[in-house]
Design a protein around this motif. Structure first.
Motif, PDB file in Angstrom:
ATOM      1  N   PRO A  23       0.819  -1.231   0.000  1.00 59.03           N
ATOM      2  CA  PRO A  23       0.000   0.000   0.000  1.00 59.03           C
ATOM      3  C   PRO A  23       0.848   1.273   0.000  1.00 59.03           C
ATOM      4  O   PRO A  23       0.527   2.234  -0.691  1.00 59.03           O
ATOM      5  CB  PRO A  23      -0.822  -0.129   1.288  1.00 59.03           C
ATOM      6  N   ASP A  24       1.943   1.280   0.764  1.00 59.77           N
ATOM      7  CA  ASP A  24       2.805   2.466   0.820  1.00 59.77           C
ATOM      8  C   ASP A  24       3.471   2.722  -0.536  1.00 59.77           C
ATOM      9  O   ASP A  24       3.513   3.861  -1.011  1.00 59.77           O
ATOM     10  CB  ASP A  24       3.870   2.269   1.898  1.00 59.77           C
ATOM     11  N   THR A  25       3.967   1.658  -1.167  1.00 60.69           N
ATOM     12  CA  THR A  25       4.611   1.813  -2.476  1.00 60.69           C
ATOM     13  C   THR A  25       3.600   2.243  -3.532  1.00 60.69           C
ATOM     14  O   THR A  25       3.888   3.101  -4.365  1.00 60.69           O
ATOM     15  CB  THR A  25       5.282   0.494  -2.902  1.00 60.69           C
ATOM     16  N   ALA A  26       2.414   1.650  -3.487  1.00 63.77           N
ATOM     17  CA  ALA A  26       1.373   2.016  -4.451  1.00 63.77           C
ATOM     18  C   ALA A  26       1.007   3.489  -4.335  1.00 63.77           C
ATOM     19  O   ALA A  26       0.801   4.178  -5.342  1.00 63.77           O
ATOM     20  CB  ALA A  26       0.143   1.142  -4.237  1.00 63.77           C
ATOM     21  N   GLU A  27       0.943   3.994  -3.091  1.00 67.28           N
ATOM     22  CA  GLU A  27       0.611   5.404  -2.889  1.00 67.28           C
ATOM     23  C   GLU A  27       1.713   6.307  -3.433  1.00 67.28           C
ATOM     24  O   GLU A  27       1.444   7.346  -4.046  1.00 67.28           O
ATOM     25  CB  GLU A  27       0.393   5.675  -1.401  1.00 67.28           C
ATOM     26  N   LYS A  28       2.966   5.908  -3.253  1.00 62.86           N
ATOM     27  CA  LYS A  28       4.070   6.700  -3.788  1.00 62.86           C
ATOM     28  C   LYS A  28       4.041   6.709  -5.314  1.00 62.86           C
ATOM     29  O   LYS A  28       4.313   7.738  -5.939  1.00 62.86           O
ATOM     30  CB  LYS A  28       5.400   6.138  -3.282  1.00 62.86           C
ATOM     31  N   VAL A  29       3.724   5.573  -5.911  1.00 65.73           N
ATOM     32  CA  VAL A  29       3.609   5.501  -7.368  1.00 65.73           C
ATOM     33  C   VAL A  29       2.514   6.441  -7.858  1.00 65.73           C
ATOM     34  O   VAL A  29       2.703   7.189  -8.821  1.00 65.73           O
ATOM     35  CB  VAL A  29       3.329   4.055  -7.814  1.00 65.73           C
ATOM     36  N   ARG A  30       1.352   6.426  -7.194  1.00 67.91           N
ATOM     37  CA  ARG A  30       0.238   7.276  -7.620  1.00 67.91           C
ATOM     38  C   ARG A  30       0.595   8.759  -7.486  1.00 67.91           C
ATOM     39  O   ARG A  30       0.275   9.569  -8.359  1.00 67.91           O
ATOM     40  CB  ARG A  30      -1.006   6.952  -6.803  1.00 67.91           C
ATOM     41  N   ARG A  31       1.262   9.138  -6.413  1.00 66.19           N
ATOM     42  CA  ARG A  31       1.626  10.544  -6.212  1.00 66.19           C
ATOM     43  C   ARG A  31       2.639  11.001  -7.264  1.00 66.19           C
ATOM     44  O   ARG A  31       2.519  12.096  -7.818  1.00 66.19           O
ATOM     45  CB  ARG A  31       2.182  10.743  -4.804  1.00 66.19           C
ATOM     46  N   CYS A  32       3.630  10.158  -7.528  1.00 63.90           N
ATOM     47  CA  CYS A  32       4.615  10.514  -8.558  1.00 63.90           C
ATOM     48  C   CYS A  32       3.961  10.570  -9.933  1.00 63.90           C
ATOM     49  O   CYS A  32       4.289  11.436 -10.753  1.00 63.90           O
ATOM     50  CB  CYS A  32       5.757   9.501  -8.556  1.00 63.90           C
ATOM     51  N   ALA A  33       3.036   9.655 -10.191  1.00 64.69           N
ATOM     52  CA  ALA A  33       2.338   9.648 -11.473  1.00 64.69           C
ATOM     53  C   ALA A  33       1.504  10.910 -11.654  1.00 64.69           C
ATOM     54  O   ALA A  33       1.409  11.458 -12.760  1.00 64.69           O
ATOM     55  CB  ALA A  33       1.451   8.403 -11.584  1.00 64.69           C
ATOM     56  N   MET A  34       0.907  11.409 -10.575  1.00 72.62           N
ATOM     57  CA  MET A  34       0.130  12.645 -10.662  1.00 72.62           C
ATOM     58  C   MET A  34       1.030  13.826 -10.983  1.00 72.62           C
ATOM     59  O   MET A  34       0.690  14.690 -11.814  1.00 72.62           O
ATOM     60  CB  MET A  34      -0.616  12.885  -9.345  1.00 72.62           C
ATOM     61  N   VAL A  35       2.194  13.901 -10.342  1.00 68.68           N
ATOM     62  CA  VAL A  35       3.137  14.976 -10.650  1.00 68.68           C
ATOM     63  C   VAL A  35       3.547  14.910 -12.116  1.00 68.68           C
ATOM     64  O   VAL A  35       3.598  15.935 -12.814  1.00 68.68           O
ATOM     65  CB  VAL A  35       4.372  14.889  -9.731  1.00 68.68           C
ATOM     66  N   LEU A  36       3.837  13.706 -12.608  1.00 68.04           N
ATOM     67  CA  LEU A  36       4.237  13.546 -14.007  1.00 68.04           C
ATOM     68  C   LEU A  36       3.092  13.920 -14.939  1.00 68.04           C
ATOM     69  O   LEU A  36       3.310  14.554 -15.984  1.00 68.04           O
ATOM     70  CB  LEU A  36       4.675  12.099 -14.259  1.00 68.04           C
ATOM     71  N   LYS A  37       1.888  13.578 -14.573  1.00 68.98           N
ATOM     72  CA  LYS A  37       0.723  13.904 -15.401  1.00 68.98           C
ATOM     73  C   LYS A  37       0.578  15.418 -15.537  1.00 68.98           C
ATOM     74  O   LYS A  37       0.352  15.946 -16.639  1.00 68.98           O
ATOM     75  CB  LYS A  37      -0.536  13.295 -14.772  1.00 68.98           C
ATOM     76  N   ILE A  38       0.722  16.136 -14.418  1.00 67.56           N
ATOM     77  CA  ILE A  38       0.615  17.593 -14.447  1.00 67.56           C
ATOM     78  C   ILE A  38       1.743  18.188 -15.290  1.00 67.56           C
ATOM     79  O   ILE A  38       1.519  19.075 -16.132  1.00 67.56           O
ATOM     80  CB  ILE A  38       0.645  18.150 -13.016  1.00 67.56           C
ATOM     81  N   ALA A  39       2.959  17.698 -15.085  1.00 70.14           N
ATOM     82  CA  ALA A  39       4.108  18.229 -15.842  1.00 70.14           C
ATOM     83  C   ALA A  39       3.939  18.004 -17.336  1.00 70.14           C
ATOM     84  O   ALA A  39       4.270  18.874 -18.152  1.00 70.14           O
ATOM     85  CB  ALA A  39       5.394  17.565 -15.348  1.00 70.14           C
ATOM     86  N   ASP A  40       3.389  16.848 -17.720  1.00 72.04           N
ATOM     87  CA  ASP A  40       3.182  16.560 -19.140  1.00 72.04           C
ATOM     88  C   ASP A  40       2.097  17.459 -19.732  1.00 72.04           C
ATOM     89  O   ASP A  40       2.231  17.956 -20.857  1.00 72.04           O
ATOM     90  CB  ASP A  40       2.797  15.091 -19.311  1.00 72.04           C
ATOM     91  N   VAL A  41       1.037  17.692 -18.965  1.00 68.54           N
ATOM     92  CA  VAL A  41      -0.030  18.581 -19.434  1.00 68.54           C
ATOM     93  C   VAL A  41       0.518  19.991 -19.671  1.00 68.54           C
ATOM     94  O   VAL A  41       0.152  20.667 -20.629  1.00 68.54           O
ATOM     95  CB  VAL A  41      -1.193  18.617 -18.417  1.00 68.54           C
ATOM     96  N   LEU A  42       1.418  20.433 -18.809  1.00 68.21           N
ATOM     97  CA  LEU A  42       1.968  21.782 -18.925  1.00 68.21           C
ATOM     98  C   LEU A  42       2.795  21.972 -20.193  1.00 68.21           C
ATOM     99  O   LEU A  42       3.064  23.104 -20.597  1.00 68.21           O
ATOM    100  CB  LEU A  42       2.821  22.109 -17.690  1.00 68.21           C
ATOM    101  N   ASP A  43       3.201  20.871 -20.825  1.00 68.20           N
ATOM    102  CA  ASP A  43       3.922  20.979 -22.102  1.00 68.20           C
ATOM    103  C   ASP A  43       3.211  20.130 -23.160  1.00 68.20           C
ATOM    104  O   ASP A  43       3.849  19.561 -24.048  1.00 68.20           O
ATOM    105  CB  ASP A  43       5.377  20.517 -21.946  1.00 68.20           C
ATOM    106  N   ARG A  44       1.899  20.076 -23.078  1.00 69.22           N
ATOM    107  CA  ARG A  44       1.140  19.157 -23.927  1.00 69.22           C
ATOM    108  C   ARG A  44       1.276  19.483 -25.417  1.00 69.22           C
ATOM    109  O   ARG A  44       1.196  18.609 -26.256  1.00 69.22           O
ATOM    110  CB  ARG A  44      -0.341  19.141 -23.531  1.00 69.22           C
ATOM    111  N   HIS A  45       1.490  20.760 -25.762  1.00 69.47           N
ATOM    112  CA  HIS A  45       1.653  21.120 -27.168  1.00 69.47           C
ATOM    113  C   HIS A  45       3.118  21.152 -27.608  1.00 69.47           C
ATOM    114  O   HIS A  45       3.424  21.492 -28.752  1.00 69.47           O
ATOM    115  CB  HIS A  45       1.004  22.488 -27.443  1.00 69.47           C
ATOM    116  N   ARG A  46       4.013  20.836 -26.664  1.00 67.75           N
ATOM    117  CA  ARG A  46       5.452  20.723 -26.937  1.00 67.75           C
ATOM    118  C   ARG A  46       6.020  22.006 -27.546  1.00 67.75           C
ATOM    119  O   ARG A  46       6.871  21.975 -28.420  1.00 67.75           O
ATOM    120  CB  ARG A  46       5.733  19.510 -27.826  1.00 67.75           C
TER     121      ARG A  46
END
Length: 515
Positions: free
Chosen positions: A424-447
């Protein structure tokens, strides 16, 4: 193409890899054959004619198969049984008849290569104790980063204890039998235990078939079913159960292979004895060791590894997949900036996930486009998971692959089946990191690189994300709205999104039990 053959006391392993000009190593074929090279050795000090012949046939077949696959170089290293056998020369001569040049390596060299295979040349930043339980010897190292403070090869192993201590491991064990095995572990590990006790360690990691088997068995009865670690309390219970059975009954134990029903007793008590003596409560287990160390050592000898093997492995995989480097670097920079700010306001804590796995996943997040843009996040997941990148264990590859997969499309809930193999602890860390990556990718979505910086401020239950850009990023801000609900659920705050071109924040309050 290069082939590496590990001639161990219990089994012979082969790994064939293709080396590219940039020194990326891609596994082509792996094989293993249990020959019990040391079974007679620990009875009379010699290798029997039968076992030498079995070894010659097995290694000869591996060599021929390696050549058929196109291997131009074949390296064969022999370990404990070959080191100790009175008739070692007979074994080497028998193998030479098939053109195999066997290198019998000392115990400390075996320990060095194992650690190299587990971590690469840099090593983890924390002081790490490693244990590799082979058939005839157990290799111990203690080190931090590139520095190895202690290295030892103990005369302990799964085959040695099972057949060389006068205990009939095919039958249920008595209390005296168990005591005899544990006393052997204690007497052979005295110097290592003393040094480690005096210097301490931050983390303990094990490798080898024995520890992988024990971890698999322990995980089978655990809720998380995670075989990447074993607790000492679990091993105590497991060994008590296995010791009460004869070899036939052990064959029915889930996750215990038929070729280990006898030697699991010796190997298990080496593991249990050392966990007690080193005071290890939790032992993480990885599936890399001597063969991978032979590979890393070979690449290093060719000058093909940079100081940072993990970063080098990630970049080389990205380059082979023809990634969009400007976009990947931009997303990585934004993700690292977000993490730093989220740590500073108490929304995340720094660890290997935030400092390494997330940045690496950011570099690799779009490599699945090499196959197809459609479902590219899923292709990315598959590539990373099966990449065999040097410097990473299989659990780190799985976490990195999941972080990259969830940067696009559907975001996983706590109970997502793709997270079911994680704690559960590792899964939560994966989800939090994935959310940060999702936001960062959206911020450069048009490259287009319009976003120059982001700022995250926290005021109580509100988190204000301000986008600083050189142009109109309203579409990026709109897309971030789709992340709002998952972000708020993960971090327990309300997300408010601002841009330098919007005078009032987009603020759609959500219900919050802590409000």
């Amino acid at each position: 193409m290069v082939s590496f053959i590990d001639l161990g006391t219990n089994s012979v392993h082969m790994l064939v890899v293709r080396l590219y000009p940039d020194m990326l190593a891609v596994p082509i074929y792996q094989d293993k054959e249990s020959i019990r090279l040391g079974q007679t050795l620990y009875l009379d000090g010699r290798l029997s004619d039968e076992v030498i012949d079995r070894c010659r046939i097995t290694v000869g077949n591996f060599v021929q198969h390696s050549r058929d696959l196109g291997a131009e170089s074949i390296y064969c290293f022999a370990t404990s049984a070959a080191r100790e056998a009175e008739n070692r020369a007979e074994l080497i001569d028998a193998l030479r008849t098939d053109g195999v040049d066997v290198r019998v390596i000392p115990g400390p060299e075996e320990a060095r290569l194992i650690r190299l295979g587990m971590f690469g040349p840099n090593g983890p930043p924390e002081r790490t104790l490693t244990i590799d339980i082979g058939g005839g010897s157990t290799e111990i190292t203690l080190g931090k980063g590139k520095d190895i403070e202690y290295i030892d090869s103990l005369r302990l192993g799964a085959v040695r204890l099972s057949f060389g201590c006068g205990v009939d491991v095919r039958k249920p064990l008595s209390g005296n039998d168990i005591d005899a095995l544990l006393k052997k572990v204690e007497s052979e590990s005295y110097h290592a235990v003393r040094f480690v006790s005096e210097h301490g360690y931050d983390r303990a990691i094990g490798s080898s078939g024995t520890l992988l088997a024990l971890a698999e068995m322990a995980a089978y009865g655990r809720k998380d079913r995670d075989p990447s670690y074993i607790l000492r309390s679990e091993l105590e219970t497991l060994m008590e159960s296995l010791s009460s059975m004869n070899v036939e009954r052990r064959a029915s134990v889930p996750k215990l292979g038929s070729n280990r029903t006898d030697i699991i007793i010796g190997g298990g008590y080496v593991a249990l004895g050392l966990m007690r003596l080193f005071r290890i409560r939790r032992l993480d287990v990885v599936d890399k060791g001597l063969r991978e160390g032979m590979l890393v050592d070979h690449i290093m000898s060719l000058g093909g590894i940079t100081d940072d093997i993990r970063e080098s492995s990630v970049r080389k995989l990205a380059e082979r997949c023809r990634y969009d480097r400007p976009h990947a670097d931009k997303v990585r920079s934004l993700a690292e900036s977000l993490v730093s700010q989220m740590v500073s306001v108490g929304l995340m804590e720094r660890d290997v996930f935030t400092d390494e796995l997330l940045p690496y996943a950011a570099t690799l997040h779009d490599i699945g486009e090499f196959i197809s843009y459609l479902k590219h996040n899923i292709h990315t997941y598959t590539i990373i998971q099966n990449s065999y990148m040097l410097g990473f264990d299989y659990r780190e590859l799985e976490c990195m692959a999941l972080i990259a997969r969830f940067h696009h499309k559907r975001f996983p809930g706590k109970g997502d089946k793709l997270l079911s193999d994680l704690t559960p602890d590792t899964a939560e860390k994966v989800r939090r990191c994935a959310m940060v990556l999702k936001i960062a990718d959206v911020l450069d979505r048009h490259r287009r690189g319009l976003v120059k910086d982001v700022r995250l401020d926290r005021m109580g239950i509100n988190a204000d994300l301000t986008i600083h850009a050189d142009g109109d990023v309203s579409m990026e801000a709109w897309r971030l709205e789709e992340c709002r609900s998952d972000f708020e659920s993960l971090f327990g705050v309300r997300l408010r999104i601002h841009t330098d071109e919007i005078t009032s924040p987009t603020d759609v309050p959500v219900s919050n039990a802590n409000e």
